[in-house]
Design a protein around this motif. Sequence first.
Motif, short mmCIF file in Angstrom:
data_model
loop_
_atom_site.label_atom_id
_atom_site.label_comp_id
_atom_site.label_asym_id
_atom_site.label_seq_id
_atom_site.Cartn_x
_atom_site.Cartn_y
_atom_site.Cartn_z
N HIS A 1 0.16 15.51 5.40
CA HIS A 1 1.28 15.92 4.56
C HIS A 1 2.25 14.80 4.25
O HIS A 1 2.97 14.86 3.25
N SER A 2 2.31 13.77 5.08
CA SER A 2 3.23 12.67 4.84
C SER A 2 2.60 11.61 3.94
O SER A 2 1.38 11.60 3.72
N THR A 3 3.44 10.72 3.42
CA THR A 3 2.99 9.57 2.65
C THR A 3 3.53 8.31 3.31
O THR A 3 4.66 8.28 3.79
N LEU B 1 0.83 -1.20 0.00
CA LEU B 1 0.00 0.00 0.00
C LEU B 1 0.87 1.25 0.00
O LEU B 1 1.94 1.27 0.60
N ALA B 2 0.38 2.29 -0.65
CA ALA B 2 1.01 3.62 -0.60
C ALA B 2 -0.12 4.63 -0.51
O ALA B 2 -1.03 4.62 -1.33
N PHE B 3 -0.07 5.51 0.49
CA PHE B 3 -1.21 6.39 0.71
C PHE B 3 -0.82 7.62 1.53
O PHE B 3 0.16 7.59 2.28
N PRO B 4 -1.59 8.72 1.37
CA PRO B 4 -1.37 9.90 2.22
C PRO B 4 -1.69 9.57 3.68
O PRO B 4 -2.74 8.96 3.96
N ALA B 5 -0.82 9.96 4.56
CA ALA B 5 -1.06 9.72 5.98
C ALA B 5 -2.15 10.64 6.50
O ALA B 5 -2.44 11.69 5.93
#
Length: 342
Positions: A47-49, A39-43
């Motif tokens: 502002h973080s990923t 998975l890759a997603f905005p936290a």
Amino acid sequence: MAAVVLTPSGPFSLAASMRFLEGFTPASYQGTADEVLRLAFPADDGHSTVAAAVRQEETAEGAAGRVRAEFTMYPGTPADPASAGTGPGTGPGSGPGSGPGPDSGPGPDSGPGPGSGEAVRAQLARILSLDVDGSGFPGLAADPVVAGLMADYPGLRPVCFHSPYEAAAWAVIGHRIRMTQAAAVKARLAERHGRRVRIEGRTLYAFPTPPALRAITRAPGLTEVKIERLHALAEAADAGELDAARLRSMPVDDALAALRALPGIGPFSAELILIRGAGHPDVFPRHEPRLHAAMADAYGLDEAASGDIRRLAGIADRWQPYRSWVGLLLRVRAAEIGGRTS
């Protein structure tokens, strides 16, 4: 790279979650044979990923093994174009492209900051519906329809959007176009304006963070009106109006009313954001005709019953406190029968 562990309460299968994602159009998810969910997603911090590799331990038959997620956080700031991702990529699941990656802009944190590990743990738990005590879910098998759904989809819980923010963005992007078109637009936004990350040999692109989304002025497939609405959603996310915990703590009707006040969000989209964005486990959607038709069919009701929302809501009351969960299983079955995507 840091790690967190989630212990399911009640039935849960990560493999079932991955199979679901492979057929869920908004996710554009491409599975692998190694049973690792990447998975890759905005936290949730805005502002973080986050890049995460999620696995489930094998246990004796019938027991839900612990879920372990190894993750990396990539910081981003509104003033940093590289962190927003300005270059085009080569597509989800492909090799490294010319888009932003760990070597462009701020690199990954050397380690989780104070509280960041717990924040990622909470977000991952919500995404996989592991933040809900599911130990009472098997008790709903007294309803023969629900028992059949549990048998057909063992361990499947709702797999949510990464955040209410991303669910709301999907609702705006998909307005009045086909889901496949909307998924292509969403993927392009991630490739061109999100962060590219490498996760265990694969390249993924996270959806743009709110600051990156606000910086977009033009994008293929998006009208000016949709871009304006996406900017408004990014601002709402920054203001805390799309905070999952906040939405779930409110009475359901109040949460839905607050979501409908956002530009471009109607009754159907508000329910989507609350159920599949914030991960609320116990909401019966009143504006989802395909679910209503699936319920009428499953319970042997006549065709007219699919339009009798009060009657259907009465049936759904038997599913408390997991009305969202059963609704998802009904949609999955209907999608398989009809050849559609949930």
